[in-house]
Design a protein around this motif. Structure first.
Motif, mmCIF file in Angstrom:
data_model
loop_
_atom_site.group_PDB
_atom_site.id
_atom_site.type_symbol
_atom_site.label_atom_id
_atom_site.label_comp_id
_atom_site.label_asym_id
_atom_site.label_seq_id
_atom_site.Cartn_x
_atom_site.Cartn_y
_atom_site.Cartn_z
ATOM 1 N N SER A 239 0.817 -1.207 0.000
ATOM 2 C CA SER A 239 0.000 0.000 0.000
ATOM 3 C C SER A 239 0.851 1.256 0.000
ATOM 4 O O SER A 239 1.924 1.304 0.606
ATOM 5 C CB SER A 239 -0.924 0.013 1.232
ATOM 6 O OG SER A 239 -1.842 -1.039 1.171
ATOM 7 N N ASP A 240 0.339 2.267 -0.693
ATOM 8 C CA ASP A 240 0.968 3.581 -0.674
ATOM 9 C C ASP A 240 0.258 4.528 0.282
ATOM 10 O O ASP A 240 0.816 5.547 0.680
ATOM 11 C CB ASP A 240 0.947 4.201 -2.076
ATOM 12 C CG ASP A 240 1.824 3.446 -3.057
ATOM 13 O OD1 ASP A 240 2.879 2.939 -2.627
ATOM 14 O OD2 ASP A 240 1.461 3.343 -4.244
ATOM 15 N N PHE A 241 -0.979 4.179 0.624
ATOM 16 C CA PHE A 241 -1.818 5.052 1.454
ATOM 17 C C PHE A 241 -2.679 4.145 2.330
ATOM 18 O O PHE A 241 -3.360 3.258 1.831
ATOM 19 C CB PHE A 241 -2.693 5.917 0.544
ATOM 20 C CG PHE A 241 -3.395 7.062 1.219
ATOM 21 C CD1 PHE A 241 -2.853 8.333 1.200
ATOM 22 C CD2 PHE A 241 -4.611 6.875 1.848
ATOM 23 C CE1 PHE A 241 -3.511 9.401 1.793
ATOM 24 C CE2 PHE A 241 -5.282 7.931 2.460
ATOM 25 C CZ PHE A 241 -4.727 9.199 2.425
ATOM 26 N N MET A 242 -2.616 4.351 3.644
ATOM 27 C CA MET A 242 -3.353 3.488 4.565
ATOM 28 C C MET A 242 -3.998 4.324 5.658
ATOM 29 O O MET A 242 -3.349 5.192 6.243
ATOM 30 C CB MET A 242 -2.407 2.453 5.186
ATOM 31 C CG MET A 242 -3.094 1.426 6.074
ATOM 32 S SD MET A 242 -1.946 0.118 6.632
ATOM 33 C CE MET A 242 -1.003 1.008 7.899
ATOM 34 N N VAL A 243 -5.270 4.064 5.915
ATOM 35 C CA VAL A 243 -6.009 4.801 6.934
ATOM 36 C C VAL A 243 -6.430 3.850 8.049
ATOM 37 O O VAL A 243 -6.940 2.757 7.787
ATOM 38 C CB VAL A 243 -7.261 5.479 6.355
ATOM 39 C CG1 VAL A 243 -7.958 6.319 7.430
ATOM 40 C CG2 VAL A 243 -6.904 6.354 5.165
ATOM 41 N N GLU A 244 -6.215 4.271 9.274
ATOM 42 C CA GLU A 244 -6.683 3.500 10.421
ATOM 43 C C GLU A 244 -8.184 3.736 10.615
ATOM 44 O O GLU A 244 -8.643 4.882 10.620
ATOM 45 C CB GLU A 244 -5.933 3.914 11.683
ATOM 46 C CG GLU A 244 -4.433 3.645 11.627
ATOM 47 C CD GLU A 244 -3.711 4.081 12.893
ATOM 48 O OE1 GLU A 244 -4.396 4.252 13.935
ATOM 49 O OE2 GLU A 244 -2.478 4.250 12.848
ATOM 50 N N VAL A 245 -8.934 2.658 10.743
ATOM 51 C CA VAL A 245 -10.361 2.749 11.046
ATOM 52 C C VAL A 245 -10.633 1.931 12.296
ATOM 53 O O VAL A 245 -9.855 1.054 12.665
ATOM 54 C CB VAL A 245 -11.239 2.240 9.879
ATOM 55 C CG1 VAL A 245 -11.032 3.106 8.643
ATOM 56 C CG2 VAL A 245 -10.943 0.773 9.562
ATOM 57 N N SER A 246 -11.732 2.237 12.955
ATOM 58 C CA SER A 246 -12.089 1.516 14.173
ATOM 59 C C SER A 246 -13.566 1.156 14.121
ATOM 60 O O SER A 246 -14.340 1.787 13.389
ATOM 61 C CB SER A 246 -11.793 2.375 15.404
ATOM 62 O OG SER A 246 -11.902 1.624 16.598
ATOM 63 N N TRP A 298 -1.326 6.808 7.093
ATOM 64 C CA TRP A 298 0.047 6.441 6.747
ATOM 65 C C TRP A 298 0.215 6.576 5.240
ATOM 66 O O TRP A 298 -0.644 6.125 4.472
ATOM 67 C CB TRP A 298 0.332 4.985 7.155
ATOM 68 C CG TRP A 298 0.239 4.750 8.625
ATOM 69 C CD1 TRP A 298 -0.904 4.599 9.361
ATOM 70 C CD2 TRP A 298 1.332 4.639 9.545
ATOM 71 N NE1 TRP A 298 -0.597 4.400 10.689
ATOM 72 C CE2 TRP A 298 0.770 4.408 10.830
ATOM 73 C CE3 TRP A 298 2.710 4.687 9.411
ATOM 74 C CZ2 TRP A 298 1.547 4.247 11.968
ATOM 75 C CZ3 TRP A 298 3.495 4.522 10.549
ATOM 76 C CH2 TRP A 298 2.917 4.313 11.802
ATOM 77 N N VAL A 299 1.314 7.199 4.798
ATOM 78 C CA VAL A 299 1.521 7.395 3.363
ATOM 79 C C VAL A 299 2.998 7.248 3.023
ATOM 80 O O VAL A 299 3.874 7.651 3.802
ATOM 81 C CB VAL A 299 0.986 8.782 2.919
ATOM 82 C CG1 VAL A 299 1.723 9.912 3.612
ATOM 83 C CG2 VAL A 299 1.042 8.944 1.412
#
Length: 474
Positions: A239-246, A298-299
């Motif tokens: 991945s180049d771009f990752m978002v934390e979700v809950s 995260w990127v």
């Protein structure tokens, strides 16, 4: 509204705004003028239900891999907020949160403590960058420089976010507010982080120092600590771009969430303002859309630079119309429009992007004094590594009378000895004007009714569903 756009641009030029700032504002203005907000219909997307969780690899991530990834990571904190909704007139990050070893700790102190402790534990450089606004820069940097344990010389400590004119909705002209001309301006939302990074040149500086990954989060979210485990996973992923979700609770039903666009197959961010009224029930159903956006991102710097270059430094993010008053602390002042973008929306511009499930411990935002009420309570313990630690991160519902507790100064005045104990509380509802004595405690569904006069909870009293409970235990 061509005259309105021209007037706004002229004002920005007069204030010596950069070409990037002007071009970004013009794109947002033209999208707003053309009413290109649009709906993201439930029928056009697929809910995101099966994603990787940190729990899947937390205990198997090699220490060497995690540390190597953290050594190539920089931390970026969005620190431009003033906390005007809470009555603050300075940087929100300078608001005291709680004490640690008798010392009063503000958001910025806890952030610095987290970075310093991670540097020492993993022996990494872990640069910290603050994205300040023109109104938070001076005071925030002063606070950082007074911290004796934090040092950073080779990499700039801050970048300054852009600003733009607030506009009047009926004619699109820039607002005029001679009483305080600073209030004629506003930030363009946290989506501005990308053009600010691009224009500042700091991405090149980070790469020159061996930094490959950037972890971005809000300064008022003390749960967004640097994580070697998540860094290790991101480094190993494609991945180049990752978002934390809950996972959502009922309190998060109205939060933004990620969905798959059926037309493109890409992940996109859907804010509640983009949900059609007919789709509201499905969008807020925690069983249909079980995850919400924590805004921890995260990127990969190389991928970000490639995307930024493609769009000449201005990403085509969806435009959000934010209706406010020119003075956010005075509802009687002129109504204005602030044009914004969300940084999570950039997920749709990357060929390789994903979400990752994290625990609730990584999402502890303070947007209101009710949030602060919980963080200052005995539900939390601030560890020596500056982690806001709680047993299960499932908190009581808090409802404080907004007439007396919304403003931070009013709030502090009514809790002169600190907030009550919440260890045994399922919910807390305070109606009316109550001041709390020392060592008070809430339990069950604590409820204080409005007495139509200033009232007092005496020292050591317990508050339950019937108000101040009689002492029948002795």
């Amino acid at each position: 509204m061509a005259n309105g756009l021209e007037a706004c641009i002229n004002r920005m030029r007069d204030a010596q705004m950069s070409d990037t700032a002007v071009a970004q504002f013009q794109r947002m203005y033209e999208a707003w003028e053309a009413d290109e907000t649009g709906w993201i219909h439930e029928s056009d997307v697929t809910p995101m239900t099966d994603i990787v969780s940190v729990a899947d690899f937390h205990d198997t991530m090699p220490t060497r891999t995690a540390r190597a990834a953290l050594a190539k990571t920089a931390i970026l904190k969005l620190n431009g907020g003033l906390g005007t909704s809470m009555g603050l007139d300075g940087p929100k990050s300078l608001l005291p949160v709680r004490r640690h070893k008798a010392r009063q700790m503000r958001f910025i102190d806890i952030i610095l403590g987290q970075v310093v402790s991670m540097r020492a534990q993993h022996k990494v450089q872990l640069p910290l960058i603050l994205m300040n606004s023109f109104r938070t820069s001076k005071d925030s940097l002063s606070a950082v420089r007074h911290n004796r344990k934090f040092h950073q010389d080779d990499i700039p400590l801050e970048i300054i976010q852009h600003r733009e004119p607030k506009i009047t909705g009926h004619n699109g002209m820039p607002v005029s507010f001679p009483k305080d001309t600073d209030l004629e301006w506003c930030p363009p939302g946290h989506g501005d982080v990308y053009s600010t990074l691009w224009e500042s040149g700091i991405l090149d500086v980070l790469q020159e120092h061996g930094i490959e990954y950037l972890f971005i989060s809000n300064s008022d979210n003390l749960g967004a600590r640097p994580s070697s485990i998540i860094a290790g996973y991101f480094a190993q992923s494609r991945s180049d771009f990752m978002v934390e979700v809950s996972r959502k609770t009922p309190a998060d039903r109205k939060g933004g969430h990620f969905v798959v666009d059926n037309a493109t197959g890409r992940l996109i961010l859907r804010e509640m303002s983009q949900v059609h009224p007919d789709d509201k029930a499905a969008a807020m159903d925690v069983h249909v859309h079980p995850y919400f956006n924590t805004n921890n991102i995260w990127v990969r710097i190389s991928a970000l630079k490639k995307v930024m270059k493609k769009y000449n430094g201005i990403l085509p993010l969806p435009v959000i119309r934010n209706n406010k008053t020119v003075d956010p602390t005075d509802s009687s002042t002129q109504r204005v429009v602030q044009l914004e973008t969300a940084m999570g929306a950039a997920i749709g511009l990357f060929d390789s992007a994903q979400c990752i499930e994290v625990t609730r411990s990584r999402f502890l935002p303070v947007k209101t004094t009710e949030d602060l009420f919980i963080l200052r309570s005995d539900r939390f313990h601030l560890t020596d590594s500056f982690e806001m630690e709680d047993g299960n991160y499932i908190f009581p519902d808090i409802s404080l009378d907004q007439r007396y507790y919304k403003n931070i100064h009013d709030f502090n005045e009514r809790f002169p000895y600190g907030v009550p104990s919440l260890a045994a509380a399922a919910s807390v509802t305070v109606e009316g004007d109550w001041t709390f004595g020392r060592d008070t405690a809430c339990f069950g569904d604590a409820h204080l009714e409005d007495t139509n006069r200033p009232s007092y909870v005496p020292n050591g009293e317990y508050i339950g569903s019937n108000g101040i409970e009689p002492d029948t235990w002795q």
